[in-house]
Design a protein around this motif. Structure first.
Motif, PDB file in Angstrom:
ATOM      1  N   LYS A   1     -73.088 138.783   9.148  1.00 12.49           N
ATOM      2  CA  LYS A   1     -72.805 136.646   9.303  1.00 12.49           C
ATOM      3  C   LYS A   1     -71.618 137.240  10.137  1.00 12.49           C
ATOM      4  N   THR A   2     -71.676 136.484  10.878  1.00  9.20           N
ATOM      5  CA  THR A   2     -70.163 135.862  12.069  1.00  9.20           C
ATOM      6  C   THR A   2     -69.411 135.114  11.075  1.00  9.20           C
ATOM      7  N   GLY A   3     -67.555 135.389  11.762  1.00  7.96           N
ATOM      8  CA  GLY A   3     -67.421 134.378  10.944  1.00  7.96           C
ATOM      9  C   GLY A   3     -65.705 134.767  11.714  1.00  7.96           C
ATOM     10  N   THR A   4     -65.583 133.094  11.483  1.00  4.64           N
ATOM     11  CA  THR A   4     -63.952 132.600  12.360  1.00  4.64           C
ATOM     12  C   THR A   4     -63.060 132.263  11.053  1.00  4.64           C
ATOM     13  N   ALA A   5     -61.940 132.768  11.265  1.00  2.00           N
ATOM     14  CA  ALA A   5     -61.275 132.654  10.090  1.00  2.00           C
ATOM     15  C   ALA A   5     -60.215 131.312  10.476  1.00  2.00           C
ATOM     16  N   GLU A   6     -60.407 129.632  10.478  1.00  2.00           N
ATOM     17  CA  GLU A   6     -58.899 129.471  10.867  1.00  2.00           C
ATOM     18  C   GLU A   6     -57.233 130.081  10.884  1.00  2.00           C
ATOM     19  N   ASN A   7     -56.357 130.234  11.963  1.00  7.65           N
ATOM     20  CA  ASN A   7     -55.219 130.907  12.132  1.00  7.65           C
ATOM     21  C   ASN A   7     -54.596 129.330  12.442  1.00  7.65           C
ATOM     22  N   PRO A   8     -53.476 129.355  11.277  1.00  4.42           N
ATOM     23  CA  PRO A   8     -52.725 127.981  11.482  1.00  4.42           C
ATOM     24  C   PRO A   8     -51.089 128.448  12.166  1.00  4.42           C
TER      25      PRO A   8
ATOM     26  N   HIS B   1     -58.872 133.935  13.698  1.00  5.35           N
ATOM     27  CA  HIS B   1     -58.917 135.472  13.135  1.00  5.35           C
ATOM     28  C   HIS B   1     -61.139 135.374  13.143  1.00  5.35           C
ATOM     29  N   SER B   2     -61.380 136.207  13.880  1.00  2.73           N
ATOM     30  CA  SER B   2     -62.849 136.874  14.403  1.00  2.73           C
ATOM     31  C   SER B   2     -62.982 137.871  12.725  1.00  2.73           C
ATOM     32  N   ILE B   3     -63.979 138.039  12.671  1.00  2.00           N
ATOM     33  CA  ILE B   3     -64.548 138.024  11.122  1.00  2.00           C
ATOM     34  C   ILE B   3     -66.219 138.417  11.395  1.00  2.00           C
TER      35      ILE B   3
ATOM     36  N   GLY C   1     -58.791 137.319  16.794  1.00  2.00           N
ATOM     37  CA  GLY C   1     -59.633 137.362  17.968  1.00  2.00           C
ATOM     38  C   GLY C   1     -60.357 136.610  17.650  1.00  2.00           C
ATOM     39  N   TYR C   2     -60.013 135.558  17.991  1.00  2.00           N
ATOM     40  CA  TYR C   2     -60.850 134.359  18.259  1.00  2.00           C
ATOM     41  C   TYR C   2     -61.931 133.912  17.757  1.00  2.00           C
ATOM     42  N   TRP C   3     -63.484 134.520  17.920  1.00  2.00           N
ATOM     43  CA  TRP C   3     -65.136 133.860  17.008  1.00  2.00           C
ATOM     44  C   TRP C   3     -65.674 135.027  16.750  1.00  2.00           C
ATOM     45  N   GLY C   4     -66.373 135.362  15.407  1.00  2.00           N
ATOM     46  CA  GLY C   4     -66.845 136.621  15.110  1.00  2.00           C
ATOM     47  C   GLY C   4     -68.059 137.099  15.909  1.00  2.00           C
ATOM     48  N   SER C   5     -68.088 136.660  16.693  1.00  2.00           N
ATOM     49  CA  SER C   5     -69.052 137.685  17.398  1.00  2.00           C
ATOM     50  C   SER C   5     -68.541 138.353  19.020  1.00  2.00           C
ATOM     51  N   ARG C   6     -66.663 138.019  19.608  1.00  2.00           N
ATOM     52  CA  ARG C   6     -66.527 137.729  20.404  1.00  2.00           C
ATOM     53  C   ARG C   6     -65.801 139.900  20.069  1.00  2.00           C
ATOM     54  N   TRP C   7     -64.850 139.840  19.474  1.00  2.00           N
ATOM     55  CA  TRP C   7     -63.981 141.541  18.262  1.00  2.00           C
ATOM     56  C   TRP C   7     -65.231 141.708  17.564  1.00  2.00           C
ATOM     57  N   ALA C   8     -65.237 140.852  16.354  1.00  2.00           N
ATOM     58  CA  ALA C   8     -65.613 142.127  15.302  1.00  2.00           C
ATOM     59  C   ALA C   8     -66.660 142.035  15.076  1.00  2.00           C
ATOM     60  N   GLY C   9     -67.696 141.037  15.554  1.00  2.00           N
ATOM     61  CA  GLY C   9     -68.785 141.577  15.405  1.00  2.00           C
ATOM     62  C   GLY C   9     -69.589 142.894  16.195  1.00  2.00           C
TER      63      GLY C   9
ATOM     64  N   GLY D   1     -59.572 146.496  25.102  1.00  2.00           N
ATOM     65  CA  GLY D   1     -59.767 145.511  24.663  1.00  2.00           C
ATOM     66  C   GLY D   1     -58.552 145.383  24.284  1.00  2.00           C
ATOM     67  N   SER D   2     -57.631 144.076  24.809  1.00  2.00           N
ATOM     68  CA  SER D   2     -56.164 144.259  23.719  1.00  2.00           C
ATOM     69  C   SER D   2     -56.139 142.809  23.787  1.00  2.00           C
ATOM     70  N   LEU D   3     -55.558 142.553  22.559  1.00  2.00           N
ATOM     71  CA  LEU D   3     -55.274 140.762  22.071  1.00  2.00           C
ATOM     72  C   LEU D   3     -53.728 140.975  21.257  1.00  2.00           C
ATOM     73  N   GLN D   4     -52.605 141.898  22.377  1.00  2.00           N
ATOM     74  CA  GLN D   4     -51.411 141.641  22.241  1.00  2.00           C
ATOM     75  C   GLN D   4     -51.002 140.187  22.403  1.00  2.00           C
ATOM     76  N   HIS D   5     -51.372 140.177  24.071  1.00  2.00           N
ATOM     77  CA  HIS D   5     -50.754 138.838  24.619  1.00  2.00           C
ATOM     78  C   HIS D   5     -50.641 137.822  23.437  1.00  2.00           C
TER      79      HIS D   5
END
Length: 617
Positions: A528-535, A540-542, A563-571, A598-602
């Motif tokens: 199951k993919t997931g996206t958690a809201e980050n204020p 976050h990508s789950i 990590g944006y949405w689940g299928s982008r990085w976590a999946g 891939g980097s998420l430093q930015h």
């Protein structure tokens, strides 16, 4: 006669008390059998054992020992010396010498204290010939850790010197001795450390050593620490750490049939060898003060995040158990929104108002469906408080909302709200399920850690039970705690898991499944993919998954911050980890390279900038 008898009784009674006390002191209590440590006539020295070695599940050595040499001092025995020569030999300043000697004197004038620790072999060889010139100082051998593999520092932990508060809690330790401070070194300290040997040396009235006290009858030999085999697969662990380079988050992989943790990745990470040697303190301070990357935070165990869409699995199972839905129950998701009162919850399932049942709701991740299921489960009961309590108990039965009672040294319990939680917000039970409808999709007040999500996935893969996740597989000559081999059942009946698992399978297999791009040929993965809201920044990508579908060998949770949405990085990371573990190699080099490079430093820099702006405002 009566007085005579009473006197006789008192004499006998008093005699028995004295005899009993003497028997205790001389036979049962051995504290008086050996000389007191502060006796000037007897010197006490310790012989330190080697700590137990640590291996991974396949026999790969993870933690070994290396010899170290410490200079010790007994302040009352220090005689006038050539301070400049001594400091030159030790490569310290005169100020360092005074400070170290004062510290030792403050601790005890009679008991040996560490003066300078962790000398190299070369330094030891050079100093050994000259130590006779410096009375009151001597060298002892000690074991330090070394790490053949640069991996899993959060799991392995480290050892450090005891402080005075530790000594007060456990008088086994003396100043300058080493103790497990984090990771398995801390959890299994009593097993890994062994037992130090003790020697008592007699002195004459001139304070000269003249031999063993009473021919060494009270001396004891050191007992080496026991070796430990971890559940960890070091190759999988290293692979996971490589996939998470330049990203922040955690990966937890568990064997469903046993609860054994196969990988426990936390990034950013560090080289465990930084925690060894004379630079340990400086390195620790540097890592500790790095509040931006926070490498000492074990995100797999301590990172608390909203679980996002993977939580919909629990929403579905609770609703099925409460008989408020069936696998064929349908709803319509109108305009990609769930409507409640004059408010709406956004949805991205793109079913365009067509009827959607449980299977499609899972693989399309329909918010409207699970909001409906949640609302029905709560409103089944006379009051919202009762409904919320029942729902909360179902959720907690999957190991969410608690520390899991595992053998890991740190952790967070997360949060699973119940009726009382909302009664504090809305007194007199004046609230309904729509007040916290975001719980249905893993947002709202719910917080979980990656290890909890992995354990939840295990319970689903096992169709209703799990074992307490644990990191130690075997201990030499010792049985594992039985709590790790006892299954824990959820509150959900077994028959309700199959339709949910079928939906998780279609997340990969259906052409419109949210993880169809991470499908692995030849492996039936359910996830199951997931996206958690980050204020504070990018979402976050789950991802949670297990495989194979039947008789599962691995369950995994991946959390990638920003990590944006689940299928982008976590999946993709989860599917690569599964393929690597089950097949020993991967077949999608293009996906693998994208994850490695891939980097998420930015994104982290943008978030930090935004937080700085918010603080200044």
């Amino acid at each position: 006669m009566k007085r005579s008898g009473l006197l006789t009784f008192l004499i006998i009674f008093t005699a028995l008390i004295f005899i009993g006390r003497l028997f205790y002191l001389q036979v049962l209590n051995n504290s008086y059998a050996v000389p007191a440590l502060n006796s000037s006539a007897v010197k006490t020295t310790y012989d330190y054992p080697a700590r137990g070695y640590v291996y991974d599940r396949n026999g790969t050595l993870l933690v070994a020992n290396q010899l170290s040499y410490d200079i010790m001092v007994i302040p009352r025995e220090v005689k006038p010396l050539d301070t400049l020569e001594f400091c030159s030999l030790l490569k310290i300043t005169k100020e360092d010498f005074i400070r170290k000697l004062d510290k030792a004197t403050h601790y005890s004038t009679r008991i040996p204290s560490p003066f300078l620790i962790e000398l190299s072999k070369n330094d030891y060889a050079y100093l050994q010939e000259k130590m006779h010139k410096f009375k009151g100082f001597f060298i002892i051998k000690r074991s330090l850790r070394e790490y053949p593999i640069n991996a899993a520092p959060n799991v392995l932990g480290y050892i450090s010197e005891v402080n005075e508060s530790m000594i007060k809690k456990n008088p086994y330790y003396q100043l300058g001795e080493l103790i497990g401070t984090a990771g398995i070194e801390k959890t299994y300290e009593d097993i890994l450390r062994g037992t130090k040997g003790v020697k008592y040396i007699q002195r004459d009235r001139f304070n000269k050593e003249i031999g063993s006290y009473k021919n060494g009858i009270y001396d004891t030999l050191p007992v080496p620490g026991k070796d430990i085999t971890l559940t960890l697969d070091s190759k999988l662990q290293q692979y996971g750490e490589a996939l998470m380079v330049n990203k922040r988050g955690g990966i937890v992989a568990i064997e469903p049939s046993s609860g054994e943790i196969l990988a426990l990745v936390s990034t950013p990470t560090f080289d465990p060898n930084l925690m060894v040697g004379r630079e340990r303190s400086k390195n620790f301070t540097k890592l500790y003060l790095d509040t931006i990357s926070n490498p000492l935070l074990d995100r797999g165990l301590q990172g608390e995040y909203p679980p996002g869409s993977p939580f919909k699995v629990i929403t579905a199972l609770a609703a099925l158990q409460e008989n408020v839905i069936t696998p064929s129950t349908t709803i319509r998701c109108i305009n990609n929104k769930y409507h409640y009162g004059n408010r709406t919850m956004d949805c991205h399932c793109n079913t365009f108002g067509s009827p959607i049942e449980l299977n499609k709701a899972i693989y399309r991740s329909c918010n409207s469906y699970f909001a409906n299921a949640y609302k029905k489960a709560i409103e089944k009961y006379p009051t919202s408080t009762e409904g919320m309590d029942v729902w909360s108990n179902h959720v907690k039965s999957f190991g969410l909302g608690n520390y899991l009672n595992n053998d890991l040294s740190v952790g967070q319990k997360g949060l699973v709200p119940d009726g009382n939680f909302y009664n504090k917000w809305y007194p007199n039970n004046r609230w309904t399920a729509t007040y916290n409808i975001s719980n249905a999709i893993g947002q709202g007040e719910i917080l979980t850690t990656p290890i909890q999500l992995a354990n939840m996935t295990v319970a689903v893969a096992n169709r209703g039970f799990y074992f307490i996740p644990h990191i130690v597989k075997t201990i030499k000559d010792k049985e594992l705690n039985s709590k790790f081999t006892t299954p824990i059942n959820t509150t959900i009946n077994k028959e309700h898991f199959e339709p949910v698992i079928e939906g998780l399978f279609n997340v990969f297999e259906n052409p419109r499944g949210t993880a169809r791009g991470s499908k692995v040929s030849g492996i039936e993965i359910c996830g199951k993919t997931g996206t958690a809201e980050n204020p504070h920044g990018q979402d976050h990508s789950i991802f949670i998954a297990f495989a194979p579908k039947d008789n599962p060998k691995i369950a995994i949770a991946v959390f990638v911050e920003n990590g944006y949405w689940g299928s982008r990085w976590a999946g993709p990371i989860a599917s690569l980890m599964i393929e690597k573990y089950l097949n020993g190699a991967t077949t999608r080099p293009w996906v693998e390279q994208n994850m490695f490079n891939g980097s998420l430093q930015h994104e982290y820099e943008k978030e930090l900038l935004q937080e700085t702006i918010d603080i200044e405002k």
